[in-house]
Design an enzyme around this catalytic site. Structure first.
Site, PDB file in Angstrom:
ATOM      1  N   CYS A   2       0.745  -1.119  -0.100  1.00  0.00           N
ATOM      2  CA  CYS A   2      -0.040  -0.071   0.021  1.00  0.00           C
ATOM      3  C   CYS A   2       1.005   1.505  -0.003  1.00  0.00           C
ATOM      4  O   CYS A   2       1.954   1.415   0.682  1.00  0.00           O
ATOM      5  CB  CYS A   2      -0.652   0.128   1.354  1.00  0.00           C
ATOM      6  SG  CYS A   2      -1.897  -1.417   1.237  1.00  0.00           S
ATOM      7  N   ARG A  28       5.658  -0.230  -5.985  1.00  0.00           N
ATOM      8  CA  ARG A  28       5.607  -1.140  -4.728  1.00  0.00           C
ATOM      9  C   ARG A  28       4.763  -2.214  -4.647  1.00  0.00           C
ATOM     10  O   ARG A  28       4.671  -3.347  -3.882  1.00  0.00           O
ATOM     11  CB  ARG A  28       4.940  -0.055  -3.463  1.00  0.00           C
ATOM     12  CG  ARG A  28       5.998   1.224  -3.107  1.00  0.00           C
ATOM     13  CD  ARG A  28       4.985   2.210  -2.356  1.00  0.00           C
ATOM     14  NE  ARG A  28       4.907   1.750  -0.984  1.00  0.00           N
ATOM     15  CZ  ARG A  28       5.354   1.946   0.252  1.00  0.00           C
ATOM     16  NH1 ARG A  28       6.555   2.521  -0.059  1.00  0.00           N
ATOM     17  NH2 ARG A  28       5.084   1.604   1.318  1.00  0.00           N
ATOM     18  N   TRP A  78      -2.880  -2.762  -1.345  1.00  0.00           N
ATOM     19  CA  TRP A  78      -2.529  -4.240  -1.635  1.00  0.00           C
ATOM     20  C   TRP A  78      -3.277  -4.987  -0.605  1.00  0.00           C
ATOM     21  O   TRP A  78      -3.169  -4.811   0.593  1.00  0.00           O
ATOM     22  CB  TRP A  78      -1.115  -4.587  -1.381  1.00  0.00           C
ATOM     23  CG  TRP A  78      -0.497  -5.574  -1.657  1.00  0.00           C
ATOM     24  CD1 TRP A  78      -0.071  -6.221  -2.987  1.00  0.00           C
ATOM     25  CD2 TRP A  78      -0.239  -6.647  -0.763  1.00  0.00           C
ATOM     26  NE1 TRP A  78       0.654  -7.228  -2.942  1.00  0.00           N
ATOM     27  CE2 TRP A  78       0.423  -7.991  -1.697  1.00  0.00           C
ATOM     28  CE3 TRP A  78      -0.248  -7.006   0.599  1.00  0.00           C
ATOM     29  CZ2 TRP A  78       0.856  -9.012  -1.078  1.00  0.00           C
ATOM     30  CZ3 TRP A  78       0.057  -8.240   1.103  1.00  0.00           C
ATOM     31  CH2 TRP A  78       0.456  -9.318   0.181  1.00  0.00           C
ATOM     32  N   ASN A 104      -2.469   2.575   5.744  1.00  0.00           N
ATOM     33  CA  ASN A 104      -1.603   1.439   5.280  1.00  0.00           C
ATOM     34  C   ASN A 104      -1.349   0.499   6.553  1.00  0.00           C
ATOM     35  O   ASN A 104      -1.275   1.323   7.656  1.00  0.00           O
ATOM     36  CB  ASN A 104      -0.131   1.769   4.792  1.00  0.00           C
ATOM     37  CG  ASN A 104      -0.257   2.481   3.559  1.00  0.00           C
ATOM     38  OD1 ASN A 104      -1.511   2.501   2.834  1.00  0.00           O
ATOM     39  ND2 ASN A 104       0.736   2.935   3.181  1.00  0.00           N
ATOM     40  N   GLY A 105      -1.341  -0.545   6.501  1.00  0.00           N
ATOM     41  CA  GLY A 105      -0.806  -1.448   7.750  1.00  0.00           C
ATOM     42  C   GLY A 105      -1.885  -2.315   8.004  1.00  0.00           C
ATOM     43  O   GLY A 105      -2.751  -2.545   7.331  1.00  0.00           O
ATOM     44  N   GLU A 483      18.119 -19.132  -4.272  1.00  0.00           N
ATOM     45  CA  GLU A 483      17.657 -17.763  -4.969  1.00  0.00           C
ATOM     46  C   GLU A 483      17.118 -18.264  -6.419  1.00  0.00           C
ATOM     47  O   GLU A 483      15.987 -17.543  -6.848  1.00  0.00           O
ATOM     48  CB  GLU A 483      18.859 -16.979  -5.011  1.00  0.00           C
ATOM     49  CG  GLU A 483      18.546 -15.663  -5.822  1.00  0.00           C
ATOM     50  CD  GLU A 483      17.616 -14.896  -5.733  1.00  0.00           C
ATOM     51  OE1 GLU A 483      16.756 -14.760  -4.654  1.00  0.00           O
ATOM     52  OE2 GLU A 483      17.425 -13.866  -6.711  1.00  0.00           O
ATOM     53  N   LYS A 487      13.293 -17.181  -7.712  1.00  0.00           N
ATOM     54  CA  LYS A 487      13.245 -16.389  -8.760  1.00  0.00           C
ATOM     55  C   LYS A 487      12.343 -17.195  -9.946  1.00  0.00           C
ATOM     56  O   LYS A 487      11.219 -16.619 -10.388  1.00  0.00           O
ATOM     57  CB  LYS A 487      14.497 -16.350  -9.668  1.00  0.00           C
ATOM     58  CG  LYS A 487      15.059 -14.990 -10.056  1.00  0.00           C
ATOM     59  CD  LYS A 487      15.149 -13.650  -9.373  1.00  0.00           C
ATOM     60  CE  LYS A 487      14.153 -13.325  -8.204  1.00  0.00           C
ATOM     61  NZ  LYS A 487      14.982 -12.727  -7.250  1.00  0.00           N
ATOM     62  N   GLU A 490       8.513 -17.217  -8.307  1.00  0.00           N
ATOM     63  CA  GLU A 490       7.798 -15.883  -8.301  1.00  0.00           C
ATOM     64  C   GLU A 490       7.448 -15.387  -9.642  1.00  0.00           C
ATOM     65  O   GLU A 490       6.224 -14.603  -9.551  1.00  0.00           O
ATOM     66  CB  GLU A 490       8.564 -14.713  -7.331  1.00  0.00           C
ATOM     67  CG  GLU A 490       9.836 -14.382  -7.813  1.00  0.00           C
ATOM     68  CD  GLU A 490      10.401 -13.266  -6.936  1.00  0.00           C
ATOM     69  OE1 GLU A 490       9.732 -12.584  -6.055  1.00  0.00           O
ATOM     70  OE2 GLU A 490      11.729 -13.055  -6.891  1.00  0.00           O
ATOM     71  N   HIS A 506      18.366 -37.733   1.265  1.00  0.00           N
ATOM     72  CA  HIS A 506      17.924 -38.045   2.584  1.00  0.00           C
ATOM     73  C   HIS A 506      16.262 -37.456   2.581  1.00  0.00           C
ATOM     74  O   HIS A 506      15.701 -37.528   3.578  1.00  0.00           O
ATOM     75  CB  HIS A 506      18.466 -36.792   3.601  1.00  0.00           C
ATOM     76  CG  HIS A 506      19.957 -37.342   3.923  1.00  0.00           C
ATOM     77  ND1 HIS A 506      20.247 -38.407   4.205  1.00  0.00           N
ATOM     78  CD2 HIS A 506      21.113 -36.689   3.573  1.00  0.00           C
ATOM     79  CE1 HIS A 506      21.617 -38.510   4.420  1.00  0.00           C
ATOM     80  NE2 HIS A 506      22.055 -37.370   3.926  1.00  0.00           N
ATOM     81  N   LYS A 604       6.632  -5.006  -4.149  1.00  0.00           N
ATOM     82  CA  LYS A 604       8.268  -4.664  -4.208  1.00  0.00           C
ATOM     83  C   LYS A 604       8.612  -4.364  -2.778  1.00  0.00           C
ATOM     84  O   LYS A 604       9.596  -4.895  -2.341  1.00  0.00           O
ATOM     85  CB  LYS A 604       8.369  -3.613  -5.419  1.00  0.00           C
ATOM     86  CG  LYS A 604       9.863  -3.202  -5.378  1.00  0.00           C
ATOM     87  CD  LYS A 604      10.555  -4.430  -6.053  1.00  0.00           C
ATOM     88  CE  LYS A 604      12.092  -3.899  -6.135  1.00  0.00           C
ATOM     89  NZ  LYS A 604      12.918  -5.180  -6.568  1.00  0.00           N
TER      90      LYS A 604
HETATM   91  C1  AGP Z   1      12.689 -10.966  -4.505  1.00  0.00           C
HETATM   92  O1  AGP Z   1      12.714 -11.319  -5.938  1.00  0.00           O
HETATM   93  C2  AGP Z   1      11.678 -10.958  -3.788  1.00  0.00           C
HETATM   94  N1  AGP Z   1      10.714 -10.087  -4.520  1.00  0.00           N
HETATM   95  C3  AGP Z   1      11.680 -10.628  -2.234  1.00  0.00           C
HETATM   96  O2  AGP Z   1      11.774 -11.984  -1.877  1.00  0.00           O
HETATM   97  C4  AGP Z   1      12.503  -9.679  -1.606  1.00  0.00           C
HETATM   98  O3  AGP Z   1      13.829 -10.117  -1.736  1.00  0.00           O
HETATM   99  C5  AGP Z   1      12.006  -9.707  -0.123  1.00  0.00           C
HETATM  100  O4  AGP Z   1      10.876  -9.312  -0.166  1.00  0.00           O
HETATM  101  C6  AGP Z   1      12.969  -8.646   0.812  1.00  0.00           C
HETATM  102  O5  AGP Z   1      13.019  -7.585   0.132  1.00  0.00           O
HETATM  103  P1  AGP Z   1      13.926  -6.320   0.542  1.00  0.00           P
HETATM  104  O6  AGP Z   1      15.104  -6.649   0.225  1.00  0.00           O
HETATM  105  O7  AGP Z   1      13.416  -5.093   0.161  1.00  0.00           O
HETATM  106  O8  AGP Z   1      14.002  -6.159   2.082  1.00  0.00           O
END
Ligand code: AGP
Length: 609
Positions: A2, A28, A78, A104-105, A483, A487, A490, A506, A604
């Site tokens: 938000c 965002r 959001w 927001n929140g 990582e 990627k 997501e 395991h 974001k």
């Molecule tokens: C990354 O591709 C993600 N969108 C997400 O995991 C992100 O890295 C995480 O939310 C942390 O964000 P920040 O680096 O802004 O703290």
């Protein structure tokens, strides 16, 4: 997540400012948008408009109706409480339309508040927690003693809430915006003929010359004259704002993410710039409150982060462990056991691109509460976490707009390697070797970006034909494959599992069947022999192996597809090998026609817990 933007304009351009501010907060992530406005000499309810979809949809729906407004507040939502609908979008208005708020929140005591609001006779028209605030404020204003001000009423309303909030409220016939924050950011900006309020500093670049950061617990009234509070003297000071707004620009690339992947040689050069000595023998990360000597004497360093930043922290943990004698641990910020791992003589470093991630912020606050030192490694200058810690280093990756983090990851890893070198006890020969590799890194990443050939395309085809994938790596590549899997999940929505190669047998190996894609990252380091065994174990069970390696020869012979990478020393390999992982996810998502830059359900800046 938000976003709030509000403005008082002495030339009656408040709503255009708000729509522009909301547009700059779009990165965002959000699912609906709205605005409210008060016009000069206006009589009657506050004008509002809201819609699911984008700010551009809001502009179309508003259809010029908001031109000439003196005061305006807007919101990008959001969804948390209540689905993505027009009626859940902000702003929310009192039943008579005289008060409007954006929030927001998350308000935690909603059941009690809803009961209270309904008992008071208000009708609640949305499923949100936020709407309750406006009815409570309406009640306070209309039931309090005549000697009390609207700011008193606002304070009483806020005292009823538990949870987290940034709130902006406007009241018909009043020349003010009421603001309050706890746990969600809010910043006031002052510029030519305008005073504004925003969830983050980005929309203020080029628009406001000064900013004042609100603190948790602040409750103020913003007017053309500035900020005022119930207790004079509590107002935060304005400070000069420097920096420029960089427009989201894909350049010649099809998506922002692809552009940001290609930014990496330059962004890595920027993070290294000025941090490597001119003779190329030493490197150091400055900006920390503790001196390198003091850091060496610490009982422990904690690295706290979320998502991609956490995987960077895990790689950083390896660097610090191997190059120093300091005890170091990385933690997912949302699971940080602060009481057990913090205290005097510890340092907790938050690693974050946005500097707004609530879980990371909370972890740092808990660490501070125990009396421990806190710092941050962060990309966004002036962000909440950068200000909370007040020391640390910036990533200098440039703005990262795609939800999927790419260049920030690489710069986090580079920064953590610089930090490890700063406090390292390793021999000068070893340090000089790593520094030399860091100097060569931007060119190697450039070469890697150019090297994407048929094997990448064929690998994407393998993934396209599959419903899931398994990622494996060992040693320093074990967090890297997590990582890679993140990627892929997501942006390409492919269910993935990422495991250290040795752990497969395991349990997870049970998932491997004919055709299961296994993406193996195996640079030439001390783990390559063991990786070969892990790959063979998968292949024997029918897996299709996509191998990312700098080695031709036996290991390559057992793979279905081999993506050859630039060779480097072990420390720099994650920053090179991440490139094909980013490309695999990107190209699969693009092939599937997905919204690469704005994947579903994600934001974001993750400002809720
Ligand atoms: C990354 O591709 C993600 N969108 C997400 O995991 C992100 O890295 C995480 O939310 C942390 O964000 P920040 O680096 O802004 O703290």
């Amino acid at each position: 997540m938000c976003g709030i933007f509000g403005c008082i304009s002495s030339i009656n351009e408040a709503s255009s400012e708000v729509l522009e501010g909301l547009r700059k907060l779009e990165y965002r992530g959000y699912d609906s948008a709205g605005l409210a406005a008060i016009f000069p000499g206006q009589d009657g309810p506050i004008e509002t408009e809201r819609t699911t979809g984008y700010v551009s949809d809001l502009v179309s729906k508003a259809n010029g109706r908001f031109r000439g407004a003196r005061i305006s507040i807007g919101h990008t939502r959001w969804a948390t409480h209540g689905g993505v609908t027009d009626s859940n979008a902000h702003p929310h208005s009192s039943n008579d339309g005289s008060i409007t708020i954006v929030h927001n929140g998350i308000i935690e005591n909603t059941s009690d508040l809803k009961e209270r609001v309904e008992k008071l006779g208000y009708s609640v028209n949305s499923e949100t927690d936020s709407e309750l605030i406006v009815h409570l404020l309406h009640h306070e204003i209309n039931s309090q003693a005549a000697s009390r001000t609207v700011l008193d009423a606002f304070e009483s309303t806020v005292s009823l809430l538990s949870g987290s909030w940034a709130i902006a409220a406007i009241i018909a016939d009043m020349d003010e915006i009421l603001v309050a924050r706890r746990g969600a950011p809010l910043i006031v900006g002052r510029g030519h003929k305008r005073i504004c309020v925003s969830s983050d500093v980005q929309p203020f670049y080029g628009v406001c010359s000064e900013v004042a950061y609100l603190n948790d617990g602040d409750i103020f009234s913003i007017s053309e004259a500035g900020i005022s509070s119930l207790n004079q003297g509590d107002e935060p000071p304005f400070e000069t704002l420097e920096g420029t707004w960089e427009e989201e620009d894909k350049g010649n690339f099809q998506h922002l993410m692809l552009k940001e992947i290609h930014d990496q040689p330059i962004s890595v050069s920027n993070v290294l710039g000025g941090r490597i000595s001119s003779d190329g023998k030493r490197a150091g990360l400055q900006g920390f409150e503790l001196t390198p000597e003091e850091m060496r004497g610490l009982k422990r360093i904690n690295l706290v982060a979320c998502g991609t930043a956490f995987f960077a922290a895990q790689i950083g943990e390896t660097y610090i462990r191997e190059l120093t004698n300091v005890d170091v641990h990385s933690f997912r910020a949302s699971e940080f056991p602060a009481d057990y791992v913090c205290g005097p003589n510890t340092l907790t470093i938050g690693i974050t691109q946005s500097g707004e991630t609530k879980d990371t912020l909370d972890a740092l606050q808990q660490a501070k509460f125990t009396g421990g030192n806190i710092s941050s490694i962060c990309n966004v200058i002036g962000s909440t976490i950068a200000r909370l810690t007040g020391n640390g280093a910036y990533l200098h990756a440039g703005p990262e707009y795609a939800v999927a983090s790419t260049k920030a990851f690489t710069n986090m890893v580079a920064s953590l390697l610089l930090l490890a070198l700063t406090i390292s006890d390793a021999t000068s020969v070893r340090k000089a070797r790593i520094v030399q590799e860091l100097r060569e890194l931007p060119n190697k990443i450039s070469a890697q970006l150019l090297d994407m050939d048929d094997s990448l395309r064929s690998s994407v085809e393998i993934l396209e034909a599959s419903k899931s994938a398994v990622f494996i790596g060992r040693g320093i590549s074990a967090p890297l494959v997590k990582e890679g899997a993140l990627k892929m999940m997501e942006i390409a929505y492919l269910p993935c599992l990422a495991y250290p190669g040795g752990e497969l047998k395991h349990g997870p190996i049970a998932l491997i069947e004919d055709g299961t894609p296994v993406i193996a990252v195996a640079p030439k380091d001390e783990t390559i022999g063991l990786m070969e065994s892990s790959i063979r174990e998968c292949r024997t069970r029918g897996a299709k192996i996509i191998l990312i390696t700098d080695q031709e020869g036996p290991i390559a012979d057992i793979a279905d597809e081999v993506i050859i990478t630039q060779s480097s020393g072990r420390e720099c390999s994650p920053m090179i090998n991440v490139v094909p992982l980013q490309f695999l996810a990107y190209h699969l998502a693009a092939e599937k026609g997905l919204n690469v830059d704005r994947p579903r359900n994600l934001a974001k800046s993750v400002t809720v817990v």
